[in-house]
Design a protein around this motif. Structure first.
Motif, PDB file in Angstrom:
ATOM      1  N   VAL A 177      45.001  47.568  22.064  1.00 28.05           N
ATOM      2  CA  VAL A 177      45.979  48.425  21.397  1.00 28.05           C
ATOM      3  C   VAL A 177      46.618  47.679  20.227  1.00 28.05           C
ATOM      4  O   VAL A 177      46.803  48.244  19.144  1.00 28.05           O
ATOM      5  N   GLY A 178      46.929  46.406  20.434  1.00 21.52           N
ATOM      6  CA  GLY A 178      47.516  45.613  19.367  1.00 21.52           C
ATOM      7  C   GLY A 178      46.594  45.491  18.165  1.00 21.52           C
ATOM      8  O   GLY A 178      47.040  45.607  17.015  1.00 21.52           O
ATOM      9  N   GLN A 179      45.316  45.245  18.409  1.00 21.85           N
ATOM     10  CA  GLN A 179      44.361  45.160  17.308  1.00 21.85           C
ATOM     11  C   GLN A 179      44.301  46.469  16.533  1.00 21.85           C
ATOM     12  O   GLN A 179      44.352  46.488  15.303  1.00 21.85           O
ATOM     13  N   ALA A 180      44.167  47.578  17.257  1.00 21.13           N
ATOM     14  CA  ALA A 180      44.002  48.876  16.612  1.00 21.13           C
ATOM     15  C   ALA A 180      45.218  49.277  15.791  1.00 21.13           C
ATOM     16  O   ALA A 180      45.083  49.956  14.763  1.00 21.13           O
ATOM     17  N   LEU A 181      46.386  48.845  16.225  1.00 20.44           N
ATOM     18  CA  LEU A 181      47.623  49.206  15.529  1.00 20.44           C
ATOM     19  C   LEU A 181      48.030  48.188  14.471  1.00 20.44           C
ATOM     20  O   LEU A 181      49.039  48.369  13.792  1.00 20.44           O
ATOM     21  N   GLY A 182      47.249  47.114  14.332  1.00 16.59           N
ATOM     22  CA  GLY A 182      47.640  46.062  13.399  1.00 16.59           C
ATOM     23  C   GLY A 182      48.850  45.294  13.892  1.00 16.59           C
ATOM     24  O   GLY A 182      49.654  44.797  13.105  1.00 16.59           O
ATOM     25  N   LYS A 183      48.962  45.178  15.202  1.00 18.94           N
ATOM     26  CA  LYS A 183      50.131  44.549  15.827  1.00 18.94           C
ATOM     27  C   LYS A 183      49.693  43.395  16.733  1.00 18.94           C
ATOM     28  O   LYS A 183      50.221  43.239  17.838  1.00 18.94           O
ATOM     29  N   THR A 184      48.768  42.577  16.282  1.00 22.25           N
ATOM     30  CA  THR A 184      48.261  41.512  17.141  1.00 22.25           C
ATOM     31  C   THR A 184      49.329  40.480  17.463  1.00 22.25           C
ATOM     32  O   THR A 184      49.413  39.997  18.598  1.00 22.25           O
ATOM     33  N   GLU A 185      50.139  40.120  16.497  1.00 23.58           N
ATOM     34  CA  GLU A 185      51.191  39.136  16.753  1.00 23.58           C
ATOM     35  C   GLU A 185      52.206  39.688  17.737  1.00 23.58           C
ATOM     36  O   GLU A 185      52.657  38.978  18.642  1.00 23.58           O
ATOM     37  N   GLU A 186      52.573  40.956  17.556  1.00 22.33           N
ATOM     38  CA  GLU A 186      53.523  41.571  18.484  1.00 22.33           C
ATOM     39  C   GLU A 186      52.944  41.635  19.887  1.00 22.33           C
ATOM     40  O   GLU A 186      53.658  41.431  20.877  1.00 22.33           O
ATOM     41  N   ALA A 187      51.634  41.929  19.979  1.00 18.97           N
ATOM     42  CA  ALA A 187      50.983  41.990  21.287  1.00 18.97           C
ATOM     43  C   ALA A 187      51.011  40.628  21.964  1.00 18.97           C
ATOM     44  O   ALA A 187      51.216  40.523  23.185  1.00 18.97           O
ATOM     45  N   GLU A 188      50.784  39.576  21.203  1.00 22.51           N
ATOM     46  CA  GLU A 188      50.841  38.231  21.759  1.00 22.51           C
ATOM     47  C   GLU A 188      52.236  37.914  22.272  1.00 22.51           C
ATOM     48  O   GLU A 188      52.406  37.307  23.337  1.00 22.51           O
ATOM     49  N   GLU A 189      53.249  38.350  21.538  1.00 21.19           N
ATOM     50  CA  GLU A 189      54.632  38.103  21.966  1.00 21.19           C
ATOM     51  C   GLU A 189      54.952  38.849  23.251  1.00 21.19           C
ATOM     52  O   GLU A 189      55.586  38.300  24.164  1.00 21.19           O
ATOM     53  N   VAL A 190      54.510  40.101  23.342  1.00 23.26           N
ATOM     54  CA  VAL A 190      54.748  40.887  24.564  1.00 23.26           C
ATOM     55  C   VAL A 190      54.025  40.260  25.748  1.00 23.26           C
ATOM     56  O   VAL A 190      54.579  40.140  26.846  1.00 23.26           O
ATOM     57  N   ALA A 191      52.767  39.839  25.531  1.00 22.20           N
ATOM     58  CA  ALA A 191      52.003  39.205  26.613  1.00 22.20           C
ATOM     59  C   ALA A 191      52.704  37.937  27.090  1.00 22.20           C
ATOM     60  O   ALA A 191      52.759  37.666  28.297  1.00 22.20           O
ATOM     61  N   ALA A 192      53.231  37.173  26.142  1.00 24.98           N
ATOM     62  CA  ALA A 192      53.928  35.939  26.505  1.00 24.98           C
ATOM     63  C   ALA A 192      55.190  36.241  27.306  1.00 24.98           C
ATOM     64  O   ALA A 192      55.523  35.534  28.266  1.00 24.98           O
TER      65      ALA A 192
END
Length: 337
Positions: A177-192
């Motif tokens: 979802v992060g990749q598709a939305l252009g939100k990879t950094e945000e996805a990494e932060e949420v995962a962390a």
């Protein structure tokens, strides 16, 4: 990047079985006519990230531009998008929450209520009417027919490579979802953040480490136990629990092992966790065979009879996981104590 450890991916059962056992209550089959989402101006990702190409089970999918009208059809996809600051204009309500189609742990994240789309058989006309530029379908029946039909409307992100219908580990769903939305950094932060929340809960309860657990469900068809690869077992393992080896040994190509009445002693463990699906919790607790399980007799069994908590324990989204950590972990600790 801090990530939850990947688990063995195990499920190749039918979509109907998955819908009954993965999803604790599947009442979300409303029509998009119920809640219109016209004029929604959702938060979006970073335009600098596009175009992006996402690898999925049905091939590489290119999202050419920053999506502004996202339809989230997969189980948990809407909550994943909301965790990244993106508001879908349409979404499926797999657990029958009503309203915005998300659990109470994710309420208030929409500016406007999304159109609610059917789950197992979504209306292609209703989806097309929303004029989406991206469809998220990462946790669904995942058939080629469904994928092709959705892809004819807009770029569609299906489940990851190597996974099966409905069973997509939290971190992989979030990453897609992060990749598709252009939100990879945000996805990494949420995962962390989720990783840290698990670590804090495990540190607060060292008694969980290495403790054998059996996670079971009861339906009108009887009992069954979950194996590694299922989100509930993954949740327990993140806390330090060890899924009962005797249950793991029975795993074949499914996330769920049927347990006959004669096999109920299989659910005996240092901690036995069970919850009802489409039945009352009393059908578990009043069952004499359940009462005869040694861990039940010893008081080491927790029956999750709160539907909200059961849904949070099952859904595997950042918001649901945090709710389950806040509410299920104390129950597990009290049971062991």
């Amino acid at each position: 990047m801090s990530r939850l450890p990947l688990r063995r991916r195990a499920v190749r059962g039918t979509a109907l079985l998955a819908a009954a056992l993965v999803i604790t209550s599947c009442g979300g089959s409303g029509s998009s006519d119920d809640t219109a989402a016209e004029g929604t101006d959702p938060a979006t990702g970073s335009s600098d990230a596009f175009p992006v190409t996402v690898e999925t089970a049905f091939g590489d999918v290119t999202v050419p531009e920053e999506p502004t009208r996202v339809v989230a059809l997969g189980w948990g996809d809407a909550e994943m998008a909301l965790a990244l600051g993106v508001q879908p204009v349409g979404a499926s309500d797999w657990l029958g929450f009503g309203g915005e189609g998300v659990g109470p742990w994710a309420e208030g994240l929409y500016d406007e209520v999304p159109a609610i789309i059917e789950t197992l058989e979504p209306s292609l006309e209703a989806i097309a009417a929303l004029d989406p530029d991206l469809i998220l379908d990462t946790k669904s029946p995942a058939t080629e027919e469904r994928y092709q039909a959705l892809s004819a409307i807009a770029p569609t992100i299906s489940q990851p490579v190597g996974t099966d219908p409905y069973i997509v580990p939290f971190e992989e769903q979030l990453d897609l979802v992060g990749q598709a939305l252009g939100k990879t950094e945000e996805a990494e932060e949420v995962a962390a953040e989720v990783d840290e929340a698990f670590a804090a809960a495990a540190e607060a309860h060292p008694e969980f480490d290495g403790t054998e657990v059996a996670v079971a469900a009861y339906t009108a068809e009887g009992f069954g136990a979950y194996v590694s690869g299922d989100s509930r077992v993954d949740f327990m393992e993140q806390l330090g629990f060890v899924n009962k080896p005797a249950i793991e040994e029975l795993a074949t190509d499914s996330f769920y092992v049927p347990v006959s009445e004669e096999q109920l002693p299989l659910l005996d463990a240092d901690l036995t966790v069970a919850f009802p699906i489409f039945v009352e919790a009393s059908e578990i607790t009043d069952n004499p065979l359940w009462q005869a399980i040694p861990s039940v007799q010893a008081g080491n069994a927790a029956v999750l009879d709160d539907e909200t908590l059961t849904n949070a324990f099952s859904i595997g989204t950042p918001q649901g996981i945090q709710y389950a950590l806040d509410n299920a972990v104390p129950q597990f600790a009290d049971t062991l104590g």
